[in-house]
Write a protein that holds these residues in place. Structure first.
Motif, PDB file in Angstrom:
ATOM      1  N   CYS A   1     -10.946   1.375  -4.149  1.00  0.00           N
ATOM      2  CA  CYS A   1     -11.008   0.496  -5.332  1.00  0.00           C
ATOM      3  C   CYS A   1     -11.486  -0.913  -4.963  1.00  0.00           C
ATOM      4  CB  CYS A   1      -9.632   0.425  -5.986  1.00  0.00           C
ATOM      5  SG  CYS A   1      -9.585  -0.729  -7.364  1.00  0.00           S
TER       6      CYS A   1
ATOM      7  N   PRO B   1       0.751   0.216  -6.169  1.00  0.00           N
ATOM      8  CA  PRO B   1      -0.413  -0.643  -6.408  1.00  0.00           C
ATOM      9  C   PRO B   1      -1.691   0.174  -6.609  1.00  0.00           C
ATOM     10  CG  PRO B   1       0.069  -0.571  -4.078  1.00  0.00           C
ATOM     11  CD  PRO B   1       1.038   0.374  -4.739  1.00  0.00           C
ATOM     12  N   GLY B   2      -2.800  -0.524  -6.760  1.00  0.00           N
ATOM     13  CA  GLY B   2      -4.105   0.128  -6.852  1.00  0.00           C
ATOM     14  C   GLY B   2      -4.255   0.904  -8.151  1.00  0.00           C
TER      15      GLY B   2
ATOM     16  N   HIS C   1       0.882  -1.177   0.000  1.00  0.00           N
ATOM     17  CA  HIS C   1       0.000   0.000   0.000  1.00  0.00           C
ATOM     18  C   HIS C   1       0.911   1.215   0.000  1.00  0.00           C
ATOM     19  CE1 HIS C   1      -2.968   2.915   1.622  1.00  0.00           C
ATOM     20  NE2 HIS C   1      -3.893   2.073   1.202  1.00  0.00           N
TER      21      HIS C   1
ATOM     22  N   LEU D   1      -6.672   3.799  -3.756  1.00  0.00           N
ATOM     23  CA  LEU D   1      -6.491   2.393  -3.365  1.00  0.00           C
ATOM     24  C   LEU D   1      -7.607   1.969  -2.422  1.00  0.00           C
ATOM     25  CD1 LEU D   1      -3.487   3.327  -4.141  1.00  0.00           C
ATOM     26  CD2 LEU D   1      -2.745   1.592  -2.538  1.00  0.00           C
TER      27      LEU D   1
ATOM     28  N   TYR E   1      -0.247  -6.474  -7.787  1.00  0.00           N
ATOM     29  CA  TYR E   1       0.090  -5.528  -8.859  1.00  0.00           C
ATOM     30  C   TYR E   1       1.555  -5.656  -9.295  1.00  0.00           C
ATOM     31  CZ  TYR E   1      -4.411  -3.333  -7.885  1.00  0.00           C
ATOM     32  OH  TYR E   1      -5.754  -3.098  -7.725  1.00  0.00           O
TER      33      TYR E   1
ATOM     34  N   TYR F   1      -8.605  -3.505  -5.655  1.00  0.00           N
ATOM     35  CA  TYR F   1      -7.521  -3.476  -4.665  1.00  0.00           C
ATOM     36  C   TYR F   1      -7.985  -4.107  -3.345  1.00  0.00           C
ATOM     37  CZ  TYR F   1      -4.087  -2.014  -1.326  1.00  0.00           C
ATOM     38  OH  TYR F   1      -3.141  -2.043  -0.327  1.00  0.00           O
TER      39      TYR F   1
ATOM     40  N   GLY G   1      -2.091  -5.248  -2.490  1.00  0.00           N
ATOM     41  CA  GLY G   1      -1.069  -4.574  -3.291  1.00  0.00           C
ATOM     42  C   GLY G   1      -0.086  -5.484  -3.999  1.00  0.00           C
TER      43      GLY G   1
END
Ligand code: SF4
Length: 480
Positions: free
Chosen positions: A324, A340-341, A153, A321, A335, A327, A332
């Protein structure tokens, strides 16, 4: 690097594996829903929140459009106040600059804070290769470093772990007895504090990222919640800041906007507990050497695309994030990127040119929730669509004329052909009504055979109606 380098896998495969981890989904659901609710309250307090978002976007759009000007101005301001500026085209150049600077101090250990940009370039590994240990001091960063895992994250790198998992980790890596540590947050924080305090007092080199840098004055800003960042940026003799070039803002007036947008969007606070600024070097006060490394690493290419350059407006608040739905279920690590996200799904494929990164724009339902919460109004869904288009074109180029045999391509072309002609559409409806019969139950197709079964494995398909609206209408529209 500390925290490990994320594995490069197509998102679809990584997400499938992540979905099998029930504990992970539980941890994520709990954490993201709590942050979402707090954020909604914090932003709802401000009557001019939407105007602030507009202002944030306008400032970023102007700065990014004139990035060369503001970066040169920032360099002049930092130099004028006793700092040094280094330009790094890519990760290798940035790492080499930092290696040289640290080597010159003779230090074998460096303390770090705000590590996202340094994670992007793999700085910890680069320092380890010359015998320098880089110790993360942000509590969540420390947790993933001790666990030898990548962050999951932007803001809460250890969001995938719960308290008892963190307690186990601390017991193992800090040499504590079970009776010495509970899983109460205050106990865990105290253990980390004891572990880090000696390091803060003995380190001679600090390494940081940056949230913003003010071109007019050369002031660099880090916001955080624990105070560890402030110790990192004030106690060592040498401070090295690695900053993406898009973090520059024109003036202090811009900070008025971003220091309202960022804390409310990220940690749902009215202001961050610690907002640290430093400007060059001051004799006898704080670090006596300050180096600012300005990192490009693909950002100029992002800037070159008018449709996609808004990606550079991001202030890394992580609100997208937390909101989402993709996500919140896969976390995370799926990804395969330090970003991420939703922001990672648009930033990574523009910074990293690999087939795996090209799968990330498909990691979205396109529900638009990320756009709704973004404090600088980045139209993430539009950029996702643009990158999907780019990925499909690349695939087509790669496969040449055989692209026509691609399943998805073929299905889309078939659908386009059917929808283009009413008589074809009607014929397919009649045909589907017959073919679906063995699979329909209570108005839904619950399981399709063969390849099509992928669609119905996780969802039911509404059956084609016995009488379509058009047929009903042509028959007089009588519902009796
Ligand atoms: S894209 Fe917007 S919401 Fe997402 S991290 Fe960046 S600023 Fe925050």
């Amino acid at each position: 690097m500390s925290g490990g380098t994320p594995r490069a896998r197509p998102f679809e495969r990584a997400a499938h594996e992540a979905l099998q981890d029930v504990q992970l989904r539980r941890n994520l659901a709990k954490a993201t829903s709590a942050i979402r609710e707090k954020r909604a309250l914090a932003t709802g307090e401000l009557p001019d929140w939407q105007a602030l978002r507009e202002a944030g976007r306008a400032i970023k759009a102007h700065t990014v459009a004139n990035l060369d000007h503001y970066l040169m101005r920032l360099e002049q301001s930092v130099l004028a106040r006793g700092g040094q500026v280094h330009w790094a085209r890519d990760a290798a150049e940035a790492n080499s600059i930092v290696q040289t600077l640290v080597t010159a101090t003779g230090a074998r250990e460096a303390i770090k804070v705000k590590s996202l940009t340094t994670d992007e370039i793999g700085l910890n590994d680069a320092l380890a290769s010359i015998g320098v240990h880089a110790l993360e001091t942000d509590l969540a960063e420390l947790i993933v470093q001790l666990a030898h895992e990548p962050s999951s994250h932007i803001l809460v790198p250890a969001i995938h772990k719960n308290r008892s998992e963190i307690r186990e980790l601390f017991l193992r890596s800090m040499g504590l007895k079970a009776s010495e540590l509970s899983d109460a947050p205050s106990d865990l924080a105290a253990a980390a504090r004891r572990f880090l305090r000696g390091k803060f007092l003995s380190a001679t080199v600090g390494i940081s990222g940056a949230n913003f840098a003010v071109a007019d004055t050369g002031a660099v800003c880090v916001v955080e919640s624990e105070g560890n960042g402030r110790m990192c940026t004030t106690l060592p003799q040498t401070l090295i800041t690695v900053m993406g070039i898009e973090k520059v803002v024109p003036s202090w007036r811009a900070m008025e906007v971003f220091l309202q947008l960022l804390p409310r969007s990220s940690t749902a606070e009215r202001m961050n507990p610690y907002t640290s600024f430093w400007t060059g070097v001051r004799h006898g006060d704080g670090p006596q050497a300050f180096h600012l490394v300005l990192l490009d690493n693909g950002r100029s290419d992002v800037l070159a695309s008018e449709d996609r350059r808004q990606t550079l407006y991001c202030i890394r608040c992580s609100a997208c994030l937390n909101t989402c739905p993709v996500y919140a279920r896969v976390g995370g690590h799926a990804y395969g990127s330090h970003y991420p996200g939703p922001i990672g799904a648009i930033l990574t494929p523009q910074l990293v040119d690999t087939p795996e990164a090209d799968t990330l724009p498909f990691a979205s339902t396109l529900c638009g929730a990320c756009y709704e919460v973004c404090p600088v109004k980045i139209d993430i869904p539009s950029v996702l669509l643009d990158l999907r288009h780019r990925a499909v074109e690349r695939r087509r180029l790669h496969r040449g004329r055989l692209a026509a045999l691609d399943t998805e391509d073929g299905a889309m072309r078939l659908a386009a052909g059917i929808f283009a002609q009413p008589h074809r559409y009607r014929w397919v409806q009649r045909w589907a009504r017959l073919v679906q019969r063995p699979f329909v139950k209570d108005g839904y197709v619950e399981r399709l055979p063969g390849y099509l079964g992928g669609w119905t494995r996780t969802r039911d398909l509404p059956a084609v109606a016995g009488t379509t609206f058009r047929e009903w209408w042509l028959e007089g529209g009588d519902d009796g």
